[in-house]
Write a protein that holds these residues in place. Structure first.
Motif, mmCIF file in Angstrom:
data_model
loop_
_atom_site.group_PDB
_atom_site.id
_atom_site.type_symbol
_atom_site.label_atom_id
_atom_site.label_comp_id
_atom_site.label_asym_id
_atom_site.label_seq_id
_atom_site.Cartn_x
_atom_site.Cartn_y
_atom_site.Cartn_z
ATOM 1 N N ASP A 1 19.975 -66.256 65.781
ATOM 2 C CA ASP A 1 20.530 -66.673 67.081
ATOM 3 C C ASP A 1 19.406 -67.211 67.965
ATOM 4 O O ASP A 1 19.586 -68.201 68.678
ATOM 5 C CB ASP A 1 21.152 -65.484 67.832
ATOM 6 C CG ASP A 1 22.514 -65.068 67.297
ATOM 7 O OD1 ASP A 1 23.075 -65.774 66.447
ATOM 8 O OD2 ASP A 1 23.004 -64.011 67.763
ATOM 9 N N GLU A 2 18.252 -66.541 67.956
ATOM 10 C CA GLU A 2 17.140 -66.974 68.826
ATOM 11 C C GLU A 2 16.677 -68.373 68.421
ATOM 12 O O GLU A 2 16.355 -69.204 69.268
ATOM 13 C CB GLU A 2 15.972 -65.988 68.786
ATOM 14 C CG GLU A 2 16.313 -64.522 69.097
ATOM 15 C CD GLU A 2 16.952 -64.271 70.468
ATOM 16 O OE1 GLU A 2 17.208 -65.230 71.210
ATOM 17 O OE2 GLU A 2 17.216 -63.082 70.771
ATOM 18 N N ALA A 3 16.667 -68.643 67.103
ATOM 19 C CA ALA A 3 16.316 -69.999 66.644
ATOM 20 C C ALA A 3 17.326 -70.993 67.210
ATOM 21 O O ALA A 3 16.955 -72.066 67.703
ATOM 22 C CB ALA A 3 16.311 -70.059 65.122
ATOM 23 N N GLU B 1 25.608 -64.703 73.320
ATOM 24 C CA GLU B 1 24.863 -64.117 72.207
ATOM 25 C C GLU B 1 23.879 -63.058 72.694
ATOM 26 O O GLU B 1 23.682 -62.037 72.038
ATOM 27 C CB GLU B 1 24.174 -65.231 71.404
ATOM 28 C CG GLU B 1 25.225 -66.096 70.736
ATOM 29 C CD GLU B 1 24.688 -67.274 69.945
ATOM 30 O OE1 GLU B 1 25.474 -67.833 69.172
ATOM 31 O OE2 GLU B 1 23.508 -67.645 70.093
ATOM 32 N N GLU B 2 23.289 -63.289 73.872
ATOM 33 C CA GLU B 2 22.345 -62.298 74.406
ATOM 34 C C GLU B 2 23.052 -60.961 74.675
ATOM 35 O O GLU B 2 22.449 -59.906 74.526
ATOM 36 C CB GLU B 2 21.652 -62.781 75.686
ATOM 37 C CG GLU B 2 20.768 -64.030 75.568
ATOM 38 C CD GLU B 2 19.602 -63.924 74.596
ATOM 39 O OE1 GLU B 2 19.420 -62.884 73.946
ATOM 40 O OE2 GLU B 2 18.865 -64.921 74.471
ATOM 41 N N SER B 3 24.325 -60.995 75.065
ATOM 42 C CA SER B 3 25.035 -59.727 75.307
ATOM 43 C C SER B 3 25.149 -58.938 74.011
ATOM 44 O O SER B 3 24.988 -57.718 74.000
ATOM 45 C CB SER B 3 26.448 -59.924 75.824
ATOM 46 O OG SER B 3 26.486 -60.924 76.750
ATOM 47 N N SER C 1 9.955 -69.981 74.271
ATOM 48 C CA SER C 1 10.075 -68.517 74.297
ATOM 49 C C SER C 1 11.057 -68.034 73.233
ATOM 50 O O SER C 1 10.824 -67.020 72.578
ATOM 51 C CB SER C 1 10.554 -68.036 75.669
ATOM 52 O OG SER C 1 9.657 -68.472 76.668
ATOM 53 N N GLU C 2 12.158 -68.773 73.083
ATOM 54 C CA GLU C 2 13.145 -68.385 72.062
ATOM 55 C C GLU C 2 12.523 -68.471 70.667
ATOM 56 O O GLU C 2 12.734 -67.601 69.825
ATOM 57 C CB GLU C 2 14.374 -69.304 72.126
ATOM 58 C CG GLU C 2 15.097 -69.319 73.472
ATOM 59 C CD GLU C 2 15.989 -68.102 73.712
ATOM 60 O OE1 GLU C 2 16.115 -67.248 72.814
ATOM 61 O OE2 GLU C 2 16.553 -67.998 74.826
ATOM 62 N N ILE C 3 11.767 -69.526 70.436
ATOM 63 C CA ILE C 3 11.201 -69.759 69.101
ATOM 64 C C ILE C 3 10.080 -68.745 68.797
ATOM 65 O O ILE C 3 10.062 -68.131 67.736
ATOM 66 C CB ILE C 3 10.678 -71.223 68.994
ATOM 67 C CG1 ILE C 3 11.849 -72.215 69.131
ATOM 68 C CG2 ILE C 3 9.902 -71.450 67.700
ATOM 69 C CD1 ILE C 3 12.902 -72.134 68.046
HETATM 70 FE FE LIG Z 1 17.706 -65.877 73.050
#
Ligand SMILES: [Fe+2]
Ligand SMILES: [Fe+2]
Length: 322
Positions: free
Chosen positions: A81-83, A164-166, A51-53
């Protein structure tokens, strides 16, 4: 009996495992664990990593078109960041015996699931704000309790991911706030994006509790700490005051606080849409998978070069040691 030991070992292992879970402590990679626990975690963590990728794509779509250099730098950092989240999570799944190659292959073959939210299109800049606010916001509600997941490497990965999500959620909120303080056209664009993402964001918590058969076991194993509906309620409670500050309307005429039931009353969620998208028939499923396949094929030479470089380095250090 498992490959790791005798029947006696399994009994002792199970007892030790149960004691760790009971005491709210952590299971680590070398500890004995039930096969079903291992399989559940591999499935959950790899789906989360995918899902992140895949989740990089809807926003990656806007990096070259961000409205200013500052917005571009922020969006680029967010997508990177998501990677990184994907990489921590693949590493956590590898500690359970899954290989990176297997997991990648399942994703590009279309056999692995990932969050249905990333199969929706991002036609306007306001989608960047709305994804940050609603999608990363839902991710935080889901993931903060996972920082206490009983499996050590997963819980620890989640601690950093949540920080990081915040940031992601705040940057999305700030994009929307800027648009809502702008022209009428910008305000409409923001509201339209909220209208499109609100329901899919609520679906991110998964099916209602009475249709979520694996949840009870995951809660008993202390992987999951709250049910899908509890988390969805918590998310709505977070959104309502934020929507008021933004000046956007949440697109549900039925939405109100039910004082008697002490819960948010909402319209019925369209679960048919959720199941369609999850089954691969959402608006962007085919595009997302094709992009991932292309990126994998186009990156083959990098992986080969890196493996060859590592092989030569290993040979050179063997030579030095000899
Ligand atoms: Fe994420
Ligand atoms: Fe994020």
């Amino acid at each position: 009996m498992t490959q790791h030991g005798t029947v006696m070992d399994d009994e002792a292992g199970q007892a030790a495992f149960d004691a760790v879970i009971e005491a709210d402590q952590r299971i680590e990679p070398r500890d004995w664990m039930p096969e079903a626990y291992r399989r559940t975690l591999v499935r959950q963590i790899s789906q989360h990593a995918h899902s992140e990728i895949i989740g990089m794509q809807p926003e990656g779509n806007w990096i070259t078109r961000a409205p200013s250099l500052k917005r571009k730098a922020i969006l680029l950092a967010k997508v990177q960041d998501e990677a990184g989240h994907g990489l921590y999570l693949y590493s956590a799944a590898q500690t359970l015996g899954a290989t990176r190659d297997e997991m990648t292959q399942q994703l590009i073959d279309g056999k692995a699931k990932y969050s249905s939210i990333f199969n929706y299109p991002t036609p306007t800049w306001a989608d960047m704000g709305t994804i940050g606010w609603l999608v990363d916001g839902a991710a935080i509600c889901n993931q903060v309790p996972l920082c206490r997941a009983s499996y050590g490497p997963y819980g620890r990965a989640m601690v950093r991911i949540c920080k990081e999500e915040s940031f992601h959620q705040r940057q999305g909120f700030e994009i929307l706030l800027t648009l809502m303080q702008g022209t009428e056209e910008q305000q409409k664009m923001a509201q339209d994006a909220v209208n499109r993402w609100y329901w899919p964001a609520l679906m991110m918590f998964g099916p209602p509790d009475d249709e979520s058969p694996n949840s009870a076991q995951s809660m008993a194993w202390k992987i999951k700490r709250f049910s899908n509906d509890e988390l969805r309620q918590r998310f709505i409670g977070m959104l309502v005051p934020q929507a008021a500050i933004l000046g956007v309307t949440l697109p549900d005429p039925e939405l109100r606080w039910d004082e008697d039931g002490q819960r948010w009353h909402t319209s019925e969620i369209d679960w048919t849409e959720f199941h369609e998208v999850l089954a691969g028939r959402g608006p962007m499923n085919a595009v997302r998978l094709q992009n991932r396949r292309d990126a994998h094929e186009e990156g083959a030479w990098v992986r080969e070069a890196a493996a060859e470089y590592a092989r030569k380095q290993a040979l050179a250090s063997e030579g030095m040691a000899a």
